[in-house]
Design an enzyme around this catalytic site. Structure first.
Site, PDB file in Angstrom:
ATOM      1  N   ASP A  58       0.951  -1.276   0.031  1.00  0.00           N
ATOM      2  CA  ASP A  58      -0.057   0.083   0.071  1.00  0.00           C
ATOM      3  C   ASP A  58       1.005   1.331  -0.004  1.00  0.00           C
ATOM      4  OD1 ASP A  58      -1.564   2.188   0.655  1.00  0.00           O
ATOM      5  OD2 ASP A  58      -2.802   1.284   2.282  1.00  0.00           O
ATOM      6  N   ASN A  83       3.619   3.051 -10.660  1.00  0.00           N
ATOM      7  CA  ASN A  83       2.441   3.156 -11.397  1.00  0.00           C
ATOM      8  C   ASN A  83       1.166   3.229 -10.767  1.00  0.00           C
ATOM      9  OD1 ASN A  83       0.747   2.347 -14.097  1.00  0.00           O
ATOM     10  ND2 ASN A  83       0.206   0.871 -12.494  1.00  0.00           N
ATOM     11  N   TYR A 153      -6.835  15.395 -10.009  1.00  0.00           N
ATOM     12  CA  TYR A 153      -5.853  14.688 -10.799  1.00  0.00           C
ATOM     13  C   TYR A 153      -4.819  15.184 -11.369  1.00  0.00           C
ATOM     14  CZ  TYR A 153      -4.311  10.830 -13.805  1.00  0.00           C
ATOM     15  OH  TYR A 153      -3.479  10.169 -14.464  1.00  0.00           O
ATOM     16  N   LYS A 157      -0.604  15.252 -10.424  1.00  0.00           N
ATOM     17  CA  LYS A 157       0.392  14.780 -11.392  1.00  0.00           C
ATOM     18  C   LYS A 157       1.409  15.816 -11.788  1.00  0.00           C
ATOM     19  CE  LYS A 157      -1.020  10.738 -12.579  1.00  0.00           C
ATOM     20  NZ  LYS A 157      -0.323   9.699 -11.938  1.00  0.00           N
TER      21      LYS A 157
END
Length: 231
Positions: A58, A83, A153, A157
């Site tokens: 995790d 990933n 999101y 990033k």
């Protein structure tokens, strides 16, 4: 030459496609996920007993990452691929209406997770011949592309891009290359069924581009096909 790759979030989507592509070409894979024991990974482990290692991980948990690091102590890793990632809240993700708890969760997975894993497994990467750490980010984190919408999101990033560039500068003298990749708009649970490319196509491109990368490409932000993306 056979390599050892470690993939986080390996139980589905791009992570699973990377795992399958690497096993097909004869590499060893450490497939990490919160629950790696079921589904497609379990089937792959039965078929690739010697080449595939399943690892419970995790990325949001210090204890889980420490346990994974201990389990892998002394094992060289040629390529570490960060990933694991989530999109976060939908419907309350704009600059005008925000689910702040959901936003925090996105940062835990998408920003803190990659650095937590990279720090913990740096000795393994230094012991490998490949000496590469790749993070799956997104062109949605590019400020230069004039983004709008999907604020949690996008901001995560952009943040992981900066985080891994700083990390890349910190390990440059150790001859470890740090790479950032947009995997394409991929037909996964996150990308949706209307996305441009299949997971296998993204995975194959990523593997080829990572194979061709080294210290000269460290801290680069590119697509799965090696094309440069503006920051």
């Amino acid at each position: 030459m056979t390599q050892t790759w470690m993939i986080t979030g390996a139980n589905r989507g791009i992570g699973l496609a990377l795992t399958m592509a690497l096993l097909r070409r004869g590499d060893h894979v450490i497939a990490a996920a919160r629950n790696p024991w079921g589904g497609a990974l379990a089937e792959l482990a039965t078929a690739h007993v010697a080449a595939l290692t399943l690892l419970e991980l995790d990325v949001t948990s210090d204890d889980s990452v420490a346990a994974a690091s201990a389990a892998l102590a002394g094992r060289p890793i040629d390529v570490l691929v960060n990933n694991a990632g989530i999109h976060g809240p939908r419907g309350a993700e704009s600059a005008l209406k925000m689910d702040f708890d959901g936003w925090r969760e996105v940062f835990e997975v998408n920003v803190y997770g990659p650095l937590r894993v990279a720090q913990a497994l740096l000795p393994n990467v230094e012991a490998g011949a490949g000496r590469k750490i790749a993070t799956i980010t997104s062109r949605m984190g590019s400020i230069g592309l004039n983004p709008s919408g999907s604020l949690p999101y996008r901001s995560s990033k952009a943040a992981v891009n900066m985080t891994m560039v700083v990390f890349g500068n910190a390990v440059r003298e150790r001859n470890v290359s740090v790479l950032l990749f947009h995997p394409g708009w991929v037909r996964t649970d996150m990308g949706g069924g209307g996305a441009d490319i299949a997971p296998d196509e993204s995975a194959t491109g990523l593997i080829d581009t990572i194979d061709a990368s080294g210290m000269a490409q460290t801290n680069s932000f590119r697509t799965w096909q090696g094309e440069t993306i503006p920051w």
